[in-house]
Design a protein around this motif. Sequence first.
Motif, PDB file in Angstrom:
ATOM      1  N   LYS A 355      62.767 -39.226  70.064  1.00  0.00           N
ATOM      2  CA  LYS A 355      61.820 -38.758  69.111  1.00  0.00           C
ATOM      3  C   LYS A 355      61.130 -37.625  69.804  1.00  0.00           C
ATOM      4  N   GLN A 356      60.619 -38.021  70.940  1.00  0.00           N
ATOM      5  CA  GLN A 356      59.982 -37.097  71.728  1.00  0.00           C
ATOM      6  C   GLN A 356      60.095 -37.088  73.374  1.00  0.00           C
ATOM      7  N   VAL A 357      59.992 -36.100  73.900  1.00  0.00           N
ATOM      8  CA  VAL A 357      60.070 -36.109  75.480  1.00  0.00           C
ATOM      9  C   VAL A 357      58.791 -35.433  76.146  1.00  0.00           C
ATOM     10  N   THR A 358      58.216 -36.078  77.062  1.00  0.00           N
ATOM     11  CA  THR A 358      56.968 -35.620  77.702  1.00  0.00           C
ATOM     12  C   THR A 358      57.196 -35.405  79.291  1.00  0.00           C
ATOM     13  N   SER A 359      56.421 -34.608  79.737  1.00  0.00           N
ATOM     14  CA  SER A 359      56.727 -34.709  81.250  1.00  0.00           C
ATOM     15  C   SER A 359      55.528 -35.732  81.760  1.00  0.00           C
ATOM     16  N   PHE A 360      55.719 -36.240  82.944  1.00  0.00           N
ATOM     17  CA  PHE A 360      54.969 -37.272  83.404  1.00  0.00           C
ATOM     18  C   PHE A 360      54.677 -37.067  84.937  1.00  0.00           C
ATOM     19  N   ASP A 361      53.562 -36.922  85.210  1.00  0.00           N
ATOM     20  CA  ASP A 361      52.873 -36.244  86.412  1.00  0.00           C
ATOM     21  C   ASP A 361      51.808 -37.055  86.762  1.00  0.00           C
ATOM     22  N   PRO A 362      51.897 -38.287  86.991  1.00  0.00           N
ATOM     23  CA  PRO A 362      50.151 -38.911  87.095  1.00  0.00           C
ATOM     24  C   PRO A 362      49.620 -38.483  88.501  1.00  0.00           C
ATOM     25  N   GLU A 363      50.383 -37.914  89.140  1.00  0.00           N
ATOM     26  CA  GLU A 363      49.765 -37.518  90.726  1.00  0.00           C
ATOM     27  C   GLU A 363      49.369 -36.072  90.854  1.00  0.00           C
ATOM     28  N   GLY A 364      49.700 -35.461  89.793  1.00  0.00           N
ATOM     29  CA  GLY A 364      49.549 -34.022  89.805  1.00  0.00           C
ATOM     30  C   GLY A 364      48.530 -33.619  88.494  1.00  0.00           C
ATOM     31  N   ASP A 365      48.680 -32.391  88.060  1.00  0.00           N
ATOM     32  CA  ASP A 365      47.878 -31.745  87.072  1.00  0.00           C
ATOM     33  C   ASP A 365      48.457 -32.290  85.513  1.00  0.00           C
ATOM     34  N   GLY A 366      49.243 -33.203  85.460  1.00  0.00           N
ATOM     35  CA  GLY A 366      49.659 -33.526  84.436  1.00  0.00           C
ATOM     36  C   GLY A 366      50.745 -32.692  83.533  1.00  0.00           C
ATOM     37  N   GLU A 367      51.052 -31.568  84.032  1.00  0.00           N
ATOM     38  CA  GLU A 367      52.016 -30.432  83.429  1.00  0.00           C
ATOM     39  C   GLU A 367      53.096 -30.426  84.601  1.00  0.00           C
ATOM     40  N   GLU A 368      54.210 -30.493  83.853  1.00  0.00           N
ATOM     41  CA  GLU A 368      55.574 -30.199  84.724  1.00  0.00           C
ATOM     42  C   GLU A 368      56.615 -29.502  83.885  1.00  0.00           C
ATOM     43  N   ASN A 369      56.380 -28.292  83.659  1.00  0.00           N
ATOM     44  CA  ASN A 369      57.155 -27.223  82.891  1.00  0.00           C
ATOM     45  C   ASN A 369      57.518 -27.844  81.532  1.00  0.00           C
ATOM     46  N   ASP A 370      56.436 -28.215  80.815  1.00  0.00           N
ATOM     47  CA  ASP A 370      56.362 -29.127  79.528  1.00  0.00           C
ATOM     48  C   ASP A 370      57.229 -28.221  78.427  1.00  0.00           C
ATOM     49  N   ALA A 371      57.227 -26.845  78.344  1.00  0.00           N
ATOM     50  CA  ALA A 371      57.706 -26.164  77.447  1.00  0.00           C
ATOM     51  C   ALA A 371      59.271 -26.293  77.386  1.00  0.00           C
ATOM     52  N   ASP A 372      59.856 -27.031  78.569  1.00  0.00           N
ATOM     53  CA  ASP A 372      61.379 -26.971  78.658  1.00  0.00           C
ATOM     54  C   ASP A 372      61.763 -28.496  78.461  1.00  0.00           C
ATOM     55  N   VAL A 373      60.858 -29.351  78.428  1.00  0.00           N
ATOM     56  CA  VAL A 373      61.512 -30.957  78.720  1.00  0.00           C
ATOM     57  C   VAL A 373      62.321 -31.001  77.259  1.00  0.00           C
ATOM     58  N   PRO A 374      62.267 -30.310  75.945  1.00  0.00           N
ATOM     59  CA  PRO A 374      63.210 -31.009  75.110  1.00  0.00           C
ATOM     60  C   PRO A 374      64.430 -30.613  75.496  1.00  0.00           C
ATOM     61  N   LEU A 375      64.769 -29.510  76.203  1.00  0.00           N
ATOM     62  CA  LEU A 375      66.208 -29.202  76.579  1.00  0.00           C
ATOM     63  C   LEU A 375      66.776 -30.473  76.949  1.00  0.00           C
ATOM     64  N   VAL A 376      66.469 -31.615  77.538  1.00  0.00           N
ATOM     65  CA  VAL A 376      67.132 -32.499  78.198  1.00  0.00           C
ATOM     66  C   VAL A 376      67.705 -33.703  77.041  1.00  0.00           C
ATOM     67  N   VAL A 377      67.158 -33.421  75.770  1.00  0.00           N
ATOM     68  CA  VAL A 377      67.829 -34.191  74.627  1.00  0.00           C
ATOM     69  C   VAL A 377      68.367 -33.184  73.656  1.00  0.00           C
ATOM     70  N   ASP A 378      68.874 -31.985  73.985  1.00  0.00           N
ATOM     71  CA  ASP A 378      69.439 -30.844  72.924  1.00  0.00           C
ATOM     72  C   ASP A 378      70.776 -31.009  72.641  1.00  0.00           C
ATOM     73  N   GLY A 379      71.630 -31.764  73.489  1.00  0.00           N
ATOM     74  CA  GLY A 379      72.896 -31.963  73.634  1.00  0.00           C
ATOM     75  C   GLY A 379      73.871 -30.978  74.075  1.00  0.00           C
ATOM     76  N   GLN A 380      73.002 -30.036  75.119  1.00  0.00           N
ATOM     77  CA  GLN A 380      73.560 -29.141  75.618  1.00  0.00           C
ATOM     78  C   GLN A 380      73.621 -29.078  77.065  1.00  0.00           C
ATOM     79  N   LYS A 381      74.416 -28.963  77.929  1.00  0.00           N
ATOM     80  CA  LYS A 381      74.330 -29.318  79.274  1.00  0.00           C
ATOM     81  C   LYS A 381      73.984 -27.972  80.221  1.00  0.00           C
ATOM     82  N   ALA A 382      74.170 -26.936  79.309  1.00  0.00           N
ATOM     83  CA  ALA A 382      73.887 -25.666  79.768  1.00  0.00           C
ATOM     84  C   ALA A 382      72.238 -25.353  79.800  1.00  0.00           C
ATOM     85  N   THR A 383      71.722 -25.912  78.943  1.00  0.00           N
ATOM     86  CA  THR A 383      70.181 -25.905  78.886  1.00  0.00           C
ATOM     87  C   THR A 383      69.634 -26.952  79.873  1.00  0.00           C
TER      88      THR A 383
END
Length: 498
Positions: A355-383
């Motif tokens: 349903k949703q993907v979010t970055s997980f950065d508990p030891e940092g500032d909480g942001e890990e290129n959030d804008a691109d995280v949906p790319l890991v479930v878009d069905g395309q290995k090129a992204t």
Amino acid sequence: MSSHAVEGTRLVDRYRLDKQLGEAAGTTYWRAHDELLDRAVGLCLLPAGDEHAERVLHAARRAAALTDARFLRVLDASEVDGPLGKVVYVVNEWVRATNLTDLLADGPLPPGEARDVALAVAEALCAAHEAGLAHLCLEPEHVLRTTHGQVKLVGLAVEAAVRGVGVPDPDAAARRDTEGASAIMYAGLTARWPGSTDTGLAPAPLDNGATCSPRQVRAGVPHELDGIVCRGLGIGHPESPLTTPEALAAALSDGHLTSRIPVVPATTENRLVTGTGGHATMAPYDDQGPRRTSRTTLLAWAAVVFVLAVGVALAGSQIFLAGFGGSDSAKGGTGQGTSTPTGTGAPTGQKIKVKQVTSFDPEGDGEENDADVPLVVDGQKATVWITNYYNDPFGPAGLKDGVGLVLDLGSKHDISAVRVVTVGGGTDLRVGFADQPGTELADFTMIKRTARDVDGPATVVPRTDDPHSARYVLIWLTKLPLDGSVYRGRIAEISVYG
């Protein structure tokens, strides 16, 4: 307003001026200390009677409304009558970071790294323009890379107000910021600045009065990146100029950007040049004129080409199949099962929709290129989703133990396997589960085994007959590959099976 006159001065009984960092046109920049919250801050200070003072204050208040983590936040802005007379001040958050000017002191960045910095800048500008804001004065000193590897921009709207820079309409603002982001990439690729402003970098060379392209300045710059810079800066009057940050970001995020392999004359011997960004190119080598190529040499080169082809195929996409036997008894347990069971086959269960993907950065500032995280479930290995840059490897000697992604399945499911496709070698990861959203590693039940990325076709941890049941799946990266002088990881696809 000399530094000796105001160092140690306190504004509004809260901000202590510690060290002057710079001065321009009557405006001074300081490292200060917020005594109320006991933290370092950056502070911009100018006389209230300055012709730009009111505009600076208005710009700071508008910029404060944008909470995007890619910009240094404006924390406070006001006019005060105190020990320095009537002044306007703007307070920014303070981060441990290095600006691009200093990063380029030893020479250009690897092309892939320069591209990623420019992409981060372009995407940040997209967010600013959507909020009705613009930078308008982008220079290398305004681009920071934090100790965690995150790119941040300084001076949104405020720097233009300080300098009295304005544009007539949003289209002009978009063009100016696109040129600024393109100039940032030019600087990253060449360590030269394609403009008249004194930025601390050497100016870009000219050819008959026109700015040279990056490839004219530095050998080995990929053709595609060279073309994008030229389109963004109008070098050579390109047929399809880039005029908005969105267009620039789209061009830079093209997953097929590579270095072209030039045609090499048959009369020259070749030597293999390992290019940055993971690309290999063939470069002519002809210091003694044409040479004959023996049959032995041809056979040797055929073997090299074959090995390279196999190596690229294996390194380009490593696959992990994580099965879930033997989970830790306590949540967040470290688990010592470091050996990697190997095997063959693929998950045979039904793929579960994420349903949703979010970055997980508990030891940092909480942001890990959030804008691109949906790319890991878009069905395309090129992204590909890419982590931030890190100067040190993860672990006890580094700044973090890891970073990752959390997949929300929408509801609780029985999970039999998780398949993670990484790009490049040298990534280790673990998998964890939770029924509720987690903010700390201890909120997840981690499996003991670590999936290790090796130079083979796949690393497989077999499935078991005792599947886990959870709504949230954590992919926790514990080792990132070295990319030039920094560490970063890439994930192309993640699939969850029931």
